[in-house]
Design a protein around this motif. Sequence first.
Motif, short mmCIF file in Angstrom:
data_model
loop_
_atom_site.label_atom_id
_atom_site.label_comp_id
_atom_site.label_asym_id
_atom_site.label_seq_id
_atom_site.Cartn_x
_atom_site.Cartn_y
_atom_site.Cartn_z
N GLU A 190 0.82 -1.21 0.00
CA GLU A 190 0.00 0.00 0.00
C GLU A 190 0.86 1.27 0.00
O GLU A 190 0.36 2.34 -0.25
N ILE A 191 2.15 1.11 0.35
CA ILE A 191 2.99 2.31 0.46
C ILE A 191 3.54 2.67 -0.91
O ILE A 191 4.16 1.84 -1.57
N ALA A 200 10.89 1.53 -5.30
CA ALA A 200 10.07 0.47 -5.91
C ALA A 200 9.38 -0.32 -4.81
O ALA A 200 9.95 -0.51 -3.73
N PRO A 201 8.16 -0.82 -5.05
CA PRO A 201 7.46 -1.63 -4.04
C PRO A 201 8.31 -2.80 -3.55
O PRO A 201 8.31 -3.13 -2.36
N LYS A 202 9.06 -3.42 -4.47
CA LYS A 202 9.93 -4.54 -4.09
C LYS A 202 10.99 -4.08 -3.08
O LYS A 202 11.32 -4.80 -2.13
N GLU A 203 11.50 -2.90 -3.29
CA GLU A 203 12.53 -2.38 -2.38
C GLU A 203 11.93 -2.10 -0.99
O GLU A 203 12.54 -2.41 0.03
N ALA A 231 15.77 6.99 -0.75
CA ALA A 231 15.26 7.43 0.56
C ALA A 231 16.17 8.50 1.16
O ALA A 231 15.74 9.29 1.99
N TYR A 232 17.43 8.50 0.73
CA TYR A 232 18.40 9.47 1.24
C TYR A 232 18.64 10.62 0.25
O TYR A 232 18.87 11.74 0.65
#
Length: 387
Positions: free
Chosen positions: A11-12, A18-21, A39-40
């Motif tokens: 859902e995020i 990527a969703p997999k990540e 993310a960084y």
Amino acid sequence: MTVVSLAETNEISLPGLAPKEIARVARPLEQAWTMPPAAYTSPEIFELEKAAILRKSWIPIGRVDQVSKPGDYVALTLLDQPIMIVHGKDGEIRVMSRVCLHRAAPIVEGAGNRRLFTCPYHAWTYKSDGQLAGAPLMDDAEGFDKKKCRLPQMRTEIWNGFILVNFDDDTEPFAPQVASFARYFENFKLDEMVIVKTLEFDSPWNWKILVENFMEAYHHIATHSTTFEPIYHARDSLVLDADGPYSILRMPTNKVVENEAGLPMIEGLTENQQTDIYASVLFPFFLIGLQRDAMAWYQILPISHDRLTLKIQVCLPRSTTDLPDAEKMAEAVGEMLNVIHHEDIGANDLVWNGLTAPLTRQGRLSPLERSIWQLNQWWLARMAEAG
Ligand code: FES
Ligand SMILES: [Fe+2]
């Protein structure tokens, strides 16, 4: 501890991740991966973090000992907002905007003691509670009533001598969230600490790089191979169970640690507390290092996705600061922290260089990095709520 289930990670949706990540970050520690580079490195993620995390969290901005007398103030800028901590004439410590209500000039910089705050632009003058006291040559401004003008105040909480603020009115108070943390470190009497020295660093990395480096001891084997590792072995470090938004890293030692600076030990510590050191993070970035005789508060002021100001606030118990050799002791602790932090700057520079490279992907976490895993789960849950 909020843990995001694998199903929920679907859902995020976060830009550049990527969703997999995301699912790999949310796996149990033994199977978990690091946060992906975006993310960084992504300014977009930083903007989301500001809304979802930074503006909704309690952020430590000072210590009560920095503003011990009426009129004392400290000015700083927190997430684009110029603010000041002021010890009011009435004895109350307040945190308020220091942007003038006339044409928005910041009215004061630095730190000191003042009865009144006068804006350098057109000399509007404010009292220590933020009330406008004087506005020259404004008599002909119709309906202008200086009594109705007051600098906006921030939601403030004082906890163990720290002054924390929150941009959000709905976040629950800080102390109950971290009650178990406060109990764990009760013996150190954090509220009796006093800042004796500040080391300031302009740090060209994402704030999470610094936090992650602070919270794990795995890197002792390489980064601190001649300083920490011979005493506090990476393999012996342990991250405690936490039932709140924080992590505690305990670094045990069996060695007798030399006390060259002659600092007196805090009274009433347990046997472990007398020998071990602790690196704690109250999420997202309230960093406290503790040892038997001193505290290091790593004060972070994030500026952008790739920059922050770090102030290492060296703190000693008030009773230590009364001793004749206090200044020498403060110097010694500061020097030790400076050496260690320069080793960490090297590591953080390396990570930042690597993270911005196009072929870089997320990596596997070591189980010794449980604290990073704890923060990652908390981060995902907060970002998910916002998304
Ligand atoms: S901007 Fe402060 S007095 Fe004009
Ligand atoms: Fe380190």
